[in-house]
Design a protein around this motif. Sequence first.
Motif, mmCIF file in Angstrom:
data_model
loop_
_atom_site.group_PDB
_atom_site.id
_atom_site.type_symbol
_atom_site.label_atom_id
_atom_site.label_comp_id
_atom_site.label_asym_id
_atom_site.label_seq_id
_atom_site.Cartn_x
_atom_site.Cartn_y
_atom_site.Cartn_z
ATOM 1 N N PHE A 49 0.871 -1.175 0.000
ATOM 2 C CA PHE A 49 0.000 0.000 0.000
ATOM 3 C C PHE A 49 0.904 1.219 0.000
ATOM 4 C CE2 PHE A 49 -2.602 3.101 2.535
ATOM 5 C CZ PHE A 49 -3.553 3.347 1.550
ATOM 6 N N LEU A 50 0.848 1.982 -1.095
ATOM 7 C CA LEU A 50 1.805 3.069 -1.311
ATOM 8 C C LEU A 50 1.092 4.379 -1.608
ATOM 9 C CD1 LEU A 50 4.119 1.040 -3.722
ATOM 10 C CD2 LEU A 50 4.495 1.425 -1.271
ATOM 11 N N LEU A 59 -2.317 0.405 -4.629
ATOM 12 C CA LEU A 59 -2.197 -0.932 -4.070
ATOM 13 C C LEU A 59 -1.492 -1.758 -5.129
ATOM 14 C CD1 LEU A 59 -2.711 -3.181 -2.061
ATOM 15 C CD2 LEU A 59 -5.022 -3.405 -2.986
ATOM 16 N N VAL A 60 -0.271 -2.195 -4.811
ATOM 17 C CA VAL A 60 0.541 -2.943 -5.757
ATOM 18 C C VAL A 60 0.537 -4.408 -5.342
ATOM 19 C CG1 VAL A 60 2.849 -3.234 -6.744
ATOM 20 C CG2 VAL A 60 2.013 -0.933 -6.181
ATOM 21 N N SER A 61 0.076 -5.274 -6.242
ATOM 22 C CA SER A 61 0.080 -6.716 -6.011
ATOM 23 C C SER A 61 1.028 -7.339 -7.018
ATOM 24 C CB SER A 61 -1.319 -7.304 -6.178
ATOM 25 O OG SER A 61 -2.182 -6.819 -5.171
ATOM 26 N N ALA A 62 1.986 -8.117 -6.505
ATOM 27 C CA ALA A 62 3.029 -8.688 -7.348
ATOM 28 C C ALA A 62 3.321 -10.125 -6.937
ATOM 29 C CB ALA A 62 4.307 -7.851 -7.230
ATOM 30 N N THR A 103 -4.043 -6.970 0.615
ATOM 31 C CA THR A 103 -4.450 -7.919 -0.404
ATOM 32 C C THR A 103 -5.167 -7.194 -1.526
ATOM 33 O OG1 THR A 103 -5.964 -9.768 -0.821
ATOM 34 C CG2 THR A 103 -6.523 -8.344 1.016
ATOM 35 N N ALA A 104 -5.104 -7.749 -2.724
ATOM 36 C CA ALA A 104 -5.850 -7.170 -3.849
ATOM 37 C C ALA A 104 -7.346 -7.134 -3.557
ATOM 38 C CB ALA A 104 -5.576 -7.968 -5.124
ATOM 39 N N GLU A 114 -10.474 5.737 -4.551
ATOM 40 C CA GLU A 114 -9.287 6.566 -4.312
ATOM 41 C C GLU A 114 -7.973 5.820 -4.487
ATOM 42 O OE1 GLU A 114 -9.977 9.560 -0.919
ATOM 43 O OE2 GLU A 114 -11.247 7.839 -0.400
ATOM 44 N N VAL A 115 -8.035 4.500 -4.608
ATOM 45 C CA VAL A 115 -6.822 3.688 -4.687
ATOM 46 C C VAL A 115 -6.687 3.112 -6.092
ATOM 47 C CG1 VAL A 115 -5.604 1.674 -3.748
ATOM 48 C CG2 VAL A 115 -7.011 3.111 -2.232
ATOM 49 N N THR A 116 -5.513 3.302 -6.694
ATOM 50 C CA THR A 116 -5.213 2.720 -8.000
ATOM 51 C C THR A 116 -4.685 1.312 -7.785
ATOM 52 O OG1 THR A 116 -4.692 4.869 -8.967
ATOM 53 C CG2 THR A 116 -3.792 2.931 -10.081
ATOM 54 N N MET A 117 -5.303 0.335 -8.420
ATOM 55 C CA MET A 117 -4.885 -1.060 -8.327
ATOM 56 C C MET A 117 -3.826 -1.330 -9.375
ATOM 57 S SD MET A 117 -5.502 -3.939 -6.753
ATOM 58 C CE MET A 117 -4.021 -4.910 -6.994
ATOM 59 N N VAL A 118 -2.646 -1.758 -8.916
ATOM 60 C CA VAL A 118 -1.532 -2.068 -9.809
ATOM 61 C C VAL A 118 -1.248 -3.565 -9.703
ATOM 62 C CG1 VAL A 118 0.890 -1.615 -10.356
ATOM 63 C CG2 VAL A 118 -0.549 0.237 -9.453
ATOM 64 N N LEU A 119 -1.292 -4.255 -10.832
ATOM 65 C CA LEU A 119 -1.026 -5.693 -10.857
ATOM 66 C C LEU A 119 0.253 -5.979 -11.625
ATOM 67 C CD1 LEU A 119 -4.277 -7.723 -11.720
ATOM 68 C CD2 LEU A 119 -2.965 -7.765 -9.606
ATOM 69 N N ASP A 120 1.081 -6.817 -11.040
ATOM 70 C CA ASP A 120 2.270 -7.326 -11.708
ATOM 71 C C ASP A 120 1.813 -8.149 -12.920
ATOM 72 O OD1 ASP A 120 4.607 -8.705 -12.426
ATOM 73 O OD2 ASP A 120 4.912 -9.585 -10.443
ATOM 74 N N ALA A 121 2.398 -7.906 -14.077
ATOM 75 C CA ALA A 121 2.042 -8.649 -15.289
ATOM 76 C C ALA A 121 2.202 -10.154 -15.090
ATOM 77 C CB ALA A 121 2.884 -8.169 -16.469
ATOM 78 N N GLN A 122 3.098 -10.563 -14.199
ATOM 79 C CA GLN A 122 3.298 -11.985 -13.939
ATOM 80 C C GLN A 122 2.094 -12.642 -13.269
ATOM 81 O OE1 GLN A 122 6.055 -13.859 -14.882
ATOM 82 N NE2 GLN A 122 6.479 -12.010 -16.042
ATOM 83 N N LEU A 123 1.186 -11.835 -12.701
ATOM 84 C CA LEU A 123 -0.004 -12.390 -12.057
ATOM 85 C C LEU A 123 -1.154 -12.614 -13.040
ATOM 86 C CD1 LEU A 123 -0.164 -10.429 -8.684
ATOM 87 C CD2 LEU A 123 0.830 -12.683 -9.142
#
Length: 172
Positions: A49-50, A59-62, A103-104, A114-123
């Motif tokens: 959470f950044l 929110l970065v999920s990797a 968690t995502a 208000e939160v941008t969801m960022v997903l690692d392409a590997q997911l």
Amino acid sequence: MPVTPDELCARLAASGIAFHRTDHPAVFTVAETAPHRDLMIGLQTKNLFLKDKKGRLFLVSARSDARIDLKRLHERIGASGRLSFGSAELLLEKLGVTPGSVTAFAVVNDRAGEVTMVLDAQLVTGEEVNFHPLVNTATLRVRRDDLLAFLRGTGHEPLIVDLPVPADGQSG
């Protein structure tokens, strides 16, 4: 009021999203999940959470072994200046979870968008993925398409970025 883990599971089921739940002792870091990984197939994840200098939230999920360079990540996700970790208070206020339970699935509590969801392409390669169900005493495994459908259903179209996995097996 934030959605509870049981409410999250009910929402997934009502949306036709199949999941497999594994209960385990509380884990606060990726390393602490190691003893439980034999019970869980699919990709393990880490979630951050950044916030940026203008106060925008991400929110970065990797993949658990992805190397996330906080000094450069802002360039990849369009943030303003370097990113820093959001406080525990801000995390609870915006996503309804506490540190160790990020968690995502927490975007379900970001009703204001208000939160941008960022997903690692590997997911999003097709392998099933594992995330906590808003608490760190369980893990839910879902299919990629179901994860994407869930995120979109909450109004969070994910920003998909390539977060490299180091060849030497070292994470960062």
